[in-house]
Design a protein around this motif. Structure first.
Motif, PDB file in Angstrom:
ATOM      1  N   ASN A  18      -3.825  20.428  -5.141  1.00  0.00           N
ATOM      2  CA  ASN A  18      -2.575  20.305  -4.381  1.00  0.00           C
ATOM      3  C   ASN A  18      -2.563  21.237  -3.182  1.00  0.00           C
ATOM      4  O   ASN A  18      -2.141  20.858  -2.086  1.00  0.00           O
ATOM      5  CB  ASN A  18      -1.377  20.601  -5.286  1.00  0.00           C
ATOM      6  N   THR A  19      -3.037  22.463  -3.380  1.00  0.00           N
ATOM      7  CA  THR A  19      -3.051  23.428  -2.287  1.00  0.00           C
ATOM      8  C   THR A  19      -3.995  22.982  -1.175  1.00  0.00           C
ATOM      9  O   THR A  19      -3.670  23.084   0.011  1.00  0.00           O
ATOM     10  CB  THR A  19      -3.476  24.811  -2.809  1.00  0.00           C
ATOM     11  N   GLN A  79      -1.126   9.596  13.395  1.00  0.00           N
ATOM     12  CA  GLN A  79      -2.210   8.812  12.796  1.00  0.00           C
ATOM     13  C   GLN A  79      -2.387   9.123  11.316  1.00  0.00           C
ATOM     14  O   GLN A  79      -2.681   8.248  10.511  1.00  0.00           O
ATOM     15  CB  GLN A  79      -3.502   9.110  13.562  1.00  0.00           C
ATOM     16  N   TYR A  80      -2.200  10.385  10.948  1.00  0.00           N
ATOM     17  CA  TYR A  80      -2.460  10.816   9.576  1.00  0.00           C
ATOM     18  C   TYR A  80      -1.202  10.890   8.715  1.00  0.00           C
ATOM     19  O   TYR A  80      -1.298  11.160   7.527  1.00  0.00           O
ATOM     20  CB  TYR A  80      -3.111  12.207   9.573  1.00  0.00           C
ATOM     21  N   ARG A  81      -0.025  10.710   9.318  1.00  0.00           N
ATOM     22  CA  ARG A  81       1.211  10.980   8.575  1.00  0.00           C
ATOM     23  C   ARG A  81       1.303  10.163   7.286  1.00  0.00           C
ATOM     24  O   ARG A  81       1.462  10.708   6.193  1.00  0.00           O
ATOM     25  CB  ARG A  81       2.431  10.716   9.463  1.00  0.00           C
ATOM     26  N   GLU A  82       1.192   8.850   7.390  1.00  0.00           N
ATOM     27  CA  GLU A  82       1.332   8.004   6.204  1.00  0.00           C
ATOM     28  C   GLU A  82       0.205   8.235   5.191  1.00  0.00           C
ATOM     29  O   GLU A  82       0.480   8.410   3.997  1.00  0.00           O
ATOM     30  CB  GLU A  82       1.390   6.528   6.608  1.00  0.00           C
ATOM     31  N   PRO A  83      -1.088   8.280   5.630  1.00  0.00           N
ATOM     32  CA  PRO A  83      -2.143   8.558   4.648  1.00  0.00           C
ATOM     33  C   PRO A  83      -1.976   9.902   3.950  1.00  0.00           C
ATOM     34  O   PRO A  83      -2.228  10.014   2.743  1.00  0.00           O
ATOM     35  CB  PRO A  83      -3.425   8.527   5.492  1.00  0.00           C
ATOM     36  N   MET A  84      -1.542  10.940   4.692  1.00  0.00           N
ATOM     37  CA  MET A  84      -1.390  12.248   4.059  1.00  0.00           C
ATOM     38  C   MET A  84      -0.232  12.250   3.068  1.00  0.00           C
ATOM     39  O   MET A  84      -0.291  12.910   2.032  1.00  0.00           O
ATOM     40  CB  MET A  84      -1.172  13.325   5.119  1.00  0.00           C
ATOM     41  N   GLN A  85       0.829  11.516   3.372  1.00  0.00           N
ATOM     42  CA  GLN A  85       1.937  11.411   2.420  1.00  0.00           C
ATOM     43  C   GLN A  85       1.474  10.725   1.135  1.00  0.00           C
ATOM     44  O   GLN A  85       1.854  11.125   0.027  1.00  0.00           O
ATOM     45  CB  GLN A  85       3.098  10.645   3.056  1.00  0.00           C
ATOM     46  N   ILE A  86       0.638   9.696   1.286  1.00  0.00           N
ATOM     47  CA  ILE A  86       0.091   9.011   0.107  1.00  0.00           C
ATOM     48  C   ILE A  86      -0.797   9.952  -0.692  1.00  0.00           C
ATOM     49  O   ILE A  86      -0.713  10.028  -1.922  1.00  0.00           O
ATOM     50  CB  ILE A  86      -0.679   7.748   0.540  1.00  0.00           C
ATOM     51  N   LEU A  87      -1.663  10.705   0.013  1.00  0.00           N
ATOM     52  CA  LEU A  87      -2.557  11.640  -0.684  1.00  0.00           C
ATOM     53  C   LEU A  87      -1.773  12.732  -1.394  1.00  0.00           C
ATOM     54  O   LEU A  87      -2.145  13.154  -2.493  1.00  0.00           O
ATOM     55  CB  LEU A  87      -3.537  12.255   0.313  1.00  0.00           C
ATOM     56  N   MET A  88      -0.700  13.211  -0.771  1.00  0.00           N
ATOM     57  CA  MET A  88       0.118  14.231  -1.436  1.00  0.00           C
ATOM     58  C   MET A  88       0.737  13.671  -2.702  1.00  0.00           C
ATOM     59  O   MET A  88       0.829  14.363  -3.724  1.00  0.00           O
ATOM     60  CB  MET A  88       1.216  14.736  -0.487  1.00  0.00           C
ATOM     61  N   GLY A  89       1.158  12.404  -2.658  1.00  0.00           N
ATOM     62  CA  GLY A  89       1.678  11.781  -3.873  1.00  0.00           C
ATOM     63  C   GLY A  89       0.618  11.663  -4.950  1.00  0.00           C
ATOM     64  O   GLY A  89       0.871  11.931  -6.128  1.00  0.00           O
ATOM     65  N   LEU A  90      -0.608  11.285  -4.557  1.00  0.00           N
ATOM     66  CA  LEU A  90      -1.690  11.131  -5.533  1.00  0.00           C
ATOM     67  C   LEU A  90      -2.066  12.472  -6.153  1.00  0.00           C
ATOM     68  O   LEU A  90      -2.273  12.572  -7.370  1.00  0.00           O
ATOM     69  CB  LEU A  90      -2.915  10.506  -4.856  1.00  0.00           C
ATOM     70  N   VAL A  91      -2.177  13.504  -5.316  1.00  0.00           N
ATOM     71  CA  VAL A  91      -2.601  14.796  -5.856  1.00  0.00           C
ATOM     72  C   VAL A  91      -1.492  15.415  -6.703  1.00  0.00           C
ATOM     73  O   VAL A  91      -1.753  16.177  -7.644  1.00  0.00           O
ATOM     74  CB  VAL A  91      -3.032  15.735  -4.707  1.00  0.00           C
TER      75      VAL A  91
END
Length: 822
Positions: free
Chosen positions: A36-37, A295-307
């Motif tokens: 997460n970090t 460009q990264y906003r949506e993918p990073m939000q998804i990754l934060m949810g996954l992690v």
């Protein structure tokens, strides 16, 4: 305070008594918190981090609200963030709206040639307005910054970054006043930027800054002097950063500056039809990395949810471990309460144990996050801002506290609900298990399996997307290709440039192990391209539609032969195609299909009567995911310009990078002041074009694998504990005639039941969740059957392996030993 210290010592002693439990719990938490970090560090750098200056919340990247420059303007850079020099000069006078307006522009597409001493190298450099440091309120560590006079005089002075000072000058305190050669021009070092300030470029760490220049060798973006910053008012190439006045919101600034922007935009272009283009500015907060933050906003939000789901599995695992451990300690709790201990005191001690586990897990997780962040920086190609900072530290502390409550409080409260009379039971094995507690444990494990299924489906989709990028047909043979950039210095006429590149190609072609070599203006796979409204046979291509754009590249002799691009008609570009021969061009098959269908393309004329001499198959230009577009290839020997960076492609036998030292020596022998710019293989260059999907694929697979590992350990630990508790029961069953296979099935049945419930719950969860991945997939449906099948098979395999070991041990129990088991 003394009581808290005693609780801490007691908790430490208890954890030391159970080293296996402690190690597993701490490692589980470290992986969850560390992952997460690490991911939050990337999200923080891309989306949230402010510039390390004073009052950064008032800084904004200036944008064109409509998305592009006005009709008739030439553009280099991003279409919505580049402005002309007259627009910059007009807007910077609006002191009623702006405290400062700062201009900056790279000296090259990528790094440029610099030299301190005798050895040339490459470094990232920007030319900036005189108020760059003062307008940003960026501090200078040593020396001075620039002034408006430096900008007006185009002074040959430079400020270097703290990192460049450390890396190149070993923090020499006498560096001020020394000379740094930039593109073979002497610049005096007058300042060192503060530590941590790396400029304002996209994802890159800037090494040095110079005032805005008017010399052709230092033209903006390293472009040839066909367009110049001060001599071509229709050339929009300057990115801008505004510091708005206090109490002036972006909306008010947009309205106030509209007329000024509109009038300045006409300079060099003429009147603009308001129906085609409106002069509206936009202001994007200067946080994160410009361009990447959207460009990264949506993918990073998804990754934060996954992690976060990984952390949830980790917390659930530790909660199950604590519940199992507390059941073993029920006699201890009952005895202590029977002799007068208060439940509040016991709860405080158990919370201290949980908090100590969290502290150890968070500390180890921070170390894991540090190394994981470095790996993410390499995968993503982001050079600046990924190191953990105070925001990341607070995030880690926050999720650590949440973790302590998630996995700590519920099991502890359950443990303290034991009746005091249980202390009178003879053995710990015949304490009756609470049926609701057993069902609760199964529900937790099933939820773990469901989340694991979702993460494995995501991992499968992202890996399959990465595979699609890797197996994409590029239209050429990239194996064996070495590519590097060359920028000539001190050469001003076409004949000298032609002689240099002819000499260079001849010497490289003569090297042992080299098959062939050629040139190109824009490096393929780098994302850069020339895009033009062209002419065909004297008429504009606009007659084919408003989007009739032709991409072009200036390329050297034998270009298509070197790259392995098939020639369909005509011939390749040759050494004879120079500025003294008739102008020619080679087009691709998409060009012919779109503009010259059902006719022989050879002999038609493109742009300034350049004759089509060949037609080649489509090949990738800007990146792997590029759709076929009309392409025109012009001979570079007919379009040579001073100060222009050219890229050399060399086809070699064997590993391309092994040829690099020899090629570097060849260039050094011709001109010792020229470094090779970004030498790499052509395959690696194309890989950079999908670095973002590659990073997401590796992260997704890591999360999926980590989730599977955590689920496996959770199932194994829980089933092992429950099997051990049933040792006497298993012995009795076997003494009464139960076969080993029946015992094996009895234990594995519970794991299979948990897995089935988890799959049944997780499948609709995954089916719904993958809809959000659509923007991250390439040539793949989010409901890809193979990915779902892979995930279900993995979950079933994990459940089977986790259950088999405790089931196998149970089946090998000796009934006589089991009946005497305490």
């Amino acid at each position: 305070m003394n009581g808290m210290f005693q609780d801490f010592r007691y908790a430490l002693r208890q954890l030391r008594k159970s080293p296996g439990f402690t190690v597993v719990a701490v490692l589980t938490l470290a992986l969850g918190i560390g992952a997460n970090t690490a991911v939050f560090s990337v999200a923080n750098a891309l989306l949230l981090r402010l510039l390390p200056v004073r009052y950064p919340q008032r800084l904004y990247y200036v944008q064109i609200a409509g998305g592009n420059q006005p009709p008739g303007a030439n553009n280099t850079g991003n279409g919505n963030t580049s402005f002309s020099e007259p627009v910059f000069e007009a807007l910077r006078q609006r002191h009623d709206v702006l405290d400062d307006l700062i201009a900056y522009v790279p000296l090259g597409i990528g790094k440029v040639a610099v030299r301190y001493g005798e050895i040339p190298e490459e470094a990232e450099g920007d030319e900036v307005s005189g108020n760059f440091f003062s307008g940003l309120s960026a501090e200078i560590f040593r020396g001075r910054s620039f002034s408006l006079q430096d900008e007006q005089d185009h002074s040959q002075v430079t400020v270097i970054s703290y990192d460049f000072w450390t890396r190149r000058f070993a923090r020499d305190p006498e560096v001020l006043g020394k000379t740094l050669f930039i593109k073979n021009l002497p610049f005096t070092i007058v300042g060192i930027a503060s530590r941590g300030f790396r400029g304002v470029e996209y994802a890159n760490s800037t090494d040095f800054w110079v005032p805005l220049q008017n010399r052709s060798e230092l033209n903006a973006w390293g472009m040839p002097p066909r367009n110049t910053l001060y001599g071509t008012p229709r050339w929009w190439c300057l990115p801008l950063i505004a510091r708005l006045k206090l109490h002036v919101p972006p909306e008010q600034a947009q309205i106030a500056l509209q007329s000024t922007f509109g009038e300045a935009a006409k300079i060099g272009i003429g009147d603009i039809d308001p129906k085609e283009w409106k002069p509206l500015l936009g202001f994007d907060p200067a946080k994160g990395i410009q361009g990447y933050n959207q460009q990264y906003r949506e993918p990073m939000q998804i990754l934060m949810g996954l992690v976060f789901l990984v952390l949830l599995i980790a917390c659930t695992n530790v909660a199950l471990l604590i519940m199992a451990r507390n059941e073993v300690r029920q006699r201890e709790f009952s005895l202590r309460m029977a002799i007068g201990a208060e439940k509040a005191h016991l709860l405080r001690q158990l919370l201290t144990e949980s908090s100590l586990l969290v502290m150890l897990g968070a500390g180890l997780g921070w170390i894991f996050a540090f190394f994981a962040t470095q790996a993410l920086a390499v995968w993503s190609g982001i050079e600046t801002g990924l190191e953990p900072d105070r925001t990341v530290l607070f995030f880690t502390l926050g999720i650590s506290v949440i973790s302590a409550f998630v996995f700590g409080v519920a099991p502890l409260l359950t443990a303290l609900r034991v009746p005091v009379s249980s202390v009178l039971r003879a053995t710990s094995t015949n304490i009756t298990q609470d049926h609701r507690r057993v069902l609760g444990g199964r529900a937790l494990m099933s939820s773990q399996v469901a989340i694991c299924l979702l993460l494995l489906v995501v991992a499968g989709l992202l890996l399959r997307t990465l595979r699609n990028y890797q197996t994409q047909n590029l239209g050429m043979h990239t194996d064996g290709l070495l590519v590097f950039g060359i920028t000539l210095q001190g050469v001003h006429n076409t004949q000298e440039i032609l002689i240099f590149y002819r000499t260079l190609l001849d010497r490289i072609r003569a090297l042992p192990g080299v098959q062939s070599a050629t040139l190109m203006e824009n490096r393929i796979g780098s994302g850069w391209s020339n895009n033009n409204d062209d002419m065909l046979d004297g008429a504009s291509l606009k007659r084919f539609g408003p989007d009739a754009i032709v991409r072009s590249n200036n390329v050297g002799p034998d270009y298509f032969h070197v790259l392995g691009v098939p020639i369909l008609e005509g011939r390749d570009i040759s050494d004879a195609d120079t500025h003294t021969s008739p102008p020619v061009v080679v087009v691709n098959e998409t060009f012919v299909k779109q503009f010259l269908p059902n006719t022989n393309a050879l002999g038609h004329k493109v742009r300034d009567n350049k004759i089509i001499i060949g037609v080649v198959k489509d090949s990738k230009y800007t990146g792997v995911d590029e759709a076929p577009m009309p392409m025109a290839y012009y001979p570079s020997f007919q379009n040579l310009n001073a100060g222009e960076t050219m890229h050399v492609e060399v086809r070699v036998n064997g590993e391309p990078l092994n040829m690099l030292p020899t090629v570097r020596q060849v260039v050094h022998n011709i001109d010792p002041n020229i470094p090779l710019q970004k030498p790499t293989t052509q395959s690696m260059q194309f890989e950079e074009s999908y670095s973002q999907p590659k990073m997401f694929a590796w992260l997704g697979s890591f999360f999926g694998g980590l989730a599977a590992l955590l689920v496996a350990t959770g199932l194994y630990g829980t089933l092992s504990y429950r099997t051990n508790r049933r040792t006497a029961e298993i012995g009795t069953r076997m003494a009464l005639g139960a076969q080993r296979g029946q015992v094996l099935w009895m234990v594995m049945r519970e794991s299979l039941l948990i897995s089935c419930i988890g799959i049944a719950t997780g499948f609709p969860l995954a089916f719904f969740g993958v809809r959000f991945l659509n923007s991250m997939l390439y040539q793949l449906s989010p409901f890809d059957l193979l990915s779902f099948t892979f995930a279900i098979a993995c979950v079933a395999l994990v459940g089977g392996i986790a259950a088999f070991l405790p089931a196998w041990r149970a089946a090998k129990v000796d009934p006589m030993v089991a009946l005497r088991y305490e």
